[in-house]
Write a protein that holds these residues in place. Sequence first.
Motif, PDB file in Angstrom:
ATOM      1  N   VAL A 182       0.836  -1.200   0.000  1.00 59.57           N
ATOM      2  CA  VAL A 182       0.000   0.000   0.000  1.00 59.57           C
ATOM      3  C   VAL A 182       0.873   1.252   0.000  1.00 59.57           C
ATOM      4  O   VAL A 182       0.637   2.201  -0.754  1.00 59.57           O
ATOM      5  CB  VAL A 182      -0.943  -0.002   1.216  1.00 59.57           C
ATOM      6  CG1 VAL A 182      -1.660   1.334   1.354  1.00 59.57           C
ATOM      7  CG2 VAL A 182      -1.964  -1.123   1.090  1.00 59.57           C
ATOM      8  N   GLY A 183       1.899   1.272   0.846  1.00 60.34           N
ATOM      9  CA  GLY A 183       2.811   2.411   0.858  1.00 60.34           C
ATOM     10  C   GLY A 183       3.523   2.599  -0.458  1.00 60.34           C
ATOM     11  O   GLY A 183       3.698   3.725  -0.933  1.00 60.34           O
ATOM     12  N   SER A 184       3.934   1.497  -1.073  1.00 60.31           N
ATOM     13  CA  SER A 184       4.605   1.577  -2.374  1.00 60.31           C
ATOM     14  C   SER A 184       3.690   2.154  -3.441  1.00 60.31           C
ATOM     15  O   SER A 184       4.107   2.979  -4.259  1.00 60.31           O
ATOM     16  CB  SER A 184       5.080   0.180  -2.795  1.00 60.31           C
ATOM     17  OG  SER A 184       6.039  -0.324  -1.900  1.00 60.31           O
ATOM     18  N   VAL A 185       2.433   1.719  -3.441  1.00 60.71           N
ATOM     19  CA  VAL A 185       1.482   2.225  -4.430  1.00 60.71           C
ATOM     20  C   VAL A 185       1.256   3.720  -4.249  1.00 60.71           C
ATOM     21  O   VAL A 185       1.200   4.486  -5.219  1.00 60.71           O
ATOM     22  CB  VAL A 185       0.153   1.453  -4.341  1.00 60.71           C
ATOM     23  CG1 VAL A 185      -0.929   2.135  -5.172  1.00 60.71           C
ATOM     24  CG2 VAL A 185       0.340   0.028  -4.823  1.00 60.71           C
ATOM     25  N   LEU A 186       1.120   4.164  -3.004  1.00 59.49           N
ATOM     26  CA  LEU A 186       0.898   5.587  -2.744  1.00 59.49           C
ATOM     27  C   LEU A 186       2.066   6.434  -3.244  1.00 59.49           C
ATOM     28  O   LEU A 186       1.868   7.500  -3.835  1.00 59.49           O
ATOM     29  CB  LEU A 186       0.674   5.820  -1.241  1.00 59.49           C
ATOM     30  CG  LEU A 186      -0.637   5.280  -0.668  1.00 59.49           C
ATOM     31  CD1 LEU A 186      -0.686   5.474   0.844  1.00 59.49           C
ATOM     32  CD2 LEU A 186      -1.827   5.960  -1.330  1.00 59.49           C
ATOM     33  N   ALA A 234       7.466   2.180   5.500  1.00 54.87           N
ATOM     34  CA  ALA A 234       8.621   1.408   5.036  1.00 54.87           C
ATOM     35  C   ALA A 234       8.467   1.026   3.572  1.00 54.87           C
ATOM     36  O   ALA A 234       9.416   1.132   2.780  1.00 54.87           O
ATOM     37  CB  ALA A 234       8.792   0.155   5.896  1.00 54.87           C
ATOM     38  N   GLY A 235       7.268   0.592   3.184  1.00 57.06           N
ATOM     39  CA  GLY A 235       7.032   0.244   1.784  1.00 57.06           C
ATOM     40  C   GLY A 235       7.206   1.438   0.861  1.00 57.06           C
ATOM     41  O   GLY A 235       7.780   1.323  -0.230  1.00 57.06           O
ATOM     42  N   GLY A 236       6.723   2.605   1.297  1.00 59.33           N
ATOM     43  CA  GLY A 236       6.911   3.808   0.494  1.00 59.33           C
ATOM     44  C   GLY A 236       8.370   4.203   0.377  1.00 59.33           C
ATOM     45  O   GLY A 236       8.838   4.605  -0.695  1.00 59.33           O
ATOM     46  N   ALA A 237       9.116   4.073   1.489  1.00 58.71           N
ATOM     47  CA  ALA A 237      10.544   4.400   1.461  1.00 58.71           C
ATOM     48  C   ALA A 237      11.311   3.464   0.542  1.00 58.71           C
ATOM     49  O   ALA A 237      12.200   3.891  -0.213  1.00 58.71           O
ATOM     50  CB  ALA A 237      11.112   4.330   2.878  1.00 58.71           C
ATOM     51  N   ASP A 238      10.966   2.181   0.590  1.00 56.13           N
ATOM     52  CA  ASP A 238      11.615   1.213  -0.295  1.00 56.13           C
ATOM     53  C   ASP A 238      11.325   1.540  -1.755  1.00 56.13           C
ATOM     54  O   ASP A 238      12.189   1.377  -2.617  1.00 56.13           O
ATOM     55  CB  ASP A 238      11.132  -0.186   0.046  1.00 56.13           C
ATOM     56  CG  ASP A 238      11.839  -1.258  -0.764  1.00 56.13           C
ATOM     57  OD1 ASP A 238      13.082  -1.237  -0.834  1.00 56.13           O
ATOM     58  OD2 ASP A 238      11.151  -2.111  -1.348  1.00 56.13           O
ATOM     59  N   MET A 239      10.108   2.015  -2.033  1.00 55.55           N
ATOM     60  CA  MET A 239       9.768   2.385  -3.405  1.00 55.55           C
ATOM     61  C   MET A 239      10.579   3.596  -3.867  1.00 55.55           C
ATOM     62  O   MET A 239      11.028   3.657  -5.015  1.00 55.55           O
ATOM     63  CB  MET A 239       8.269   2.672  -3.507  1.00 55.55           C
ATOM     64  CG  MET A 239       7.808   3.089  -4.893  1.00 55.55           C
ATOM     65  SD  MET A 239       8.358   1.942  -6.192  1.00 55.55           S
ATOM     66  CE  MET A 239       7.769   0.384  -5.558  1.00 55.55           C
ATOM     67  N   ILE A 240      10.778   4.582  -2.979  1.00 54.67           N
ATOM     68  CA  ILE A 240      11.600   5.739  -3.336  1.00 54.67           C
ATOM     69  C   ILE A 240      13.006   5.290  -3.701  1.00 54.67           C
ATOM     70  O   ILE A 240      13.564   5.689  -4.726  1.00 54.67           O
ATOM     71  CB  ILE A 240      11.634   6.739  -2.159  1.00 54.67           C
ATOM     72  CG1 ILE A 240      10.265   7.399  -1.984  1.00 54.67           C
ATOM     73  CG2 ILE A 240      12.707   7.812  -2.387  1.00 54.67           C
ATOM     74  CD1 ILE A 240      10.159   8.276  -0.754  1.00 54.67           C
ATOM     75  N   SER A 241      13.586   4.448  -2.853  1.00 52.71           N
ATOM     76  CA  SER A 241      14.925   3.942  -3.140  1.00 52.71           C
ATOM     77  C   SER A 241      14.937   3.166  -4.445  1.00 52.71           C
ATOM     78  O   SER A 241      15.847   3.324  -5.277  1.00 52.71           O
ATOM     79  CB  SER A 241      15.393   3.056  -1.989  1.00 52.71           C
ATOM     80  OG  SER A 241      16.710   2.590  -2.195  1.00 52.71           O
ATOM     81  N   GLY A 242      13.916   2.342  -4.667  1.00 49.96           N
ATOM     82  CA  GLY A 242      13.868   1.524  -5.875  1.00 49.96           C
ATOM     83  C   GLY A 242      13.688   2.336  -7.143  1.00 49.96           C
ATOM     84  O   GLY A 242      14.294   2.026  -8.179  1.00 49.96           O
ATOM     85  N   LEU A 243      12.860   3.376  -7.097  1.00 48.08           N
ATOM     86  CA  LEU A 243      12.645   4.209  -8.277  1.00 48.08           C
ATOM     87  C   LEU A 243      13.939   4.864  -8.742  1.00 48.08           C
ATOM     88  O   LEU A 243      14.275   4.855  -9.929  1.00 48.08           O
ATOM     89  CB  LEU A 243      11.597   5.282  -7.982  1.00 48.08           C
ATOM     90  CG  LEU A 243      10.141   4.840  -7.916  1.00 48.08           C
ATOM     91  CD1 LEU A 243       9.252   6.013  -7.528  1.00 48.08           C
ATOM     92  CD2 LEU A 243       9.684   4.262  -9.249  1.00 48.08           C
TER      93      LEU A 243
END
Length: 342
Positions: A182-186, A234-243
Amino acid sequence: LTELGLGLLTVLLLVNSLLPHPMLWLLYVVAGLTSALAGIQQPALDALMARIVPHDQLTAAAALNSIRWQLSAIVGPSVAGLIVAFAGLPVAYGLDLLTFVVSTLLAVRLAAAPPAHDAERPSLAGIWAGARYAWQRKELLGTYAVDMVAMFFAYPNAIFPFLADDLDATWALGLMYAAGSVGSVLVSLTSGWTSRVYRHGRMVAAGAALWGLAMAAAGALPNIWLVLLCLAVAGGADMISGLFRSTLWNQTIPDELRGRLAGIELLSYMTGPQLGQVRAGSMAALTSVRTSVWSGGVACVAAVGLLAASLPKLMAYDSRTNPHALKMRAAREAREASPTAP
């Protein structure tokens, strides 16, 4: 071909589910073969993206691809669980097989993406050349290393059932697994700001550090709703790093090495979480579940900080001035300007 192979593995699962006594060992075989096919498919997809997406839109493309992946991770298991509960395993596998028929037919219709004129034939020497290139690019090594330590120290998914039990919230286990997605999607849905950021190496490190902080908080807090919020962060932070990790790779790696480097990236992507779950389970057995989670988060922040201090090229990376990024941009513009460009 890999989609076709995955579809054939689904046929095996379907047949196995129809047997009077389904074979357990077959599930392990299919799981291993699925990972092998994914290891072949993912580098090809990564290499293809950089060939067809404009240079300055690679971050947006990575965000869109992430939305597709994360929504599948949320919706897929949920729908599958409902189908299994109400219609049974054979129906679930049968419907899954139909999706592979559709995806294979769509893949067949994709236009060919011929290799560049100077591309070498696949060989062991070529793989070694890709590894040497990665070793010479310290900013690339930095992205691999940051991702590895983040997943090794702060990927406690294997002990989520025990954490939910410790918090007296076994009902929330599914939400705990879904919160990161959910955090990653946001983040993906609001990622327009990423196109205005050029210091990608710093964002890779910052996202990984925030991932560790959020996991540390998830292990320390006693309230399940706060834990779910931390997992989403945490999921959103991981997505930032991944992008930004994906953008740095796609904007700087030459076409002829892209598939090989994607393979190295996939190796770090696959081994980090697996080793992280071993660490989390072992630490929980030696201490406690919550100690394993919060201490892993703290260790992640410390390790990312150490890497940031020891990898100045990663921290100094700027897509506006990096010679590799400028060379790739010039090559892309020349190819697009050529009347014979594919």
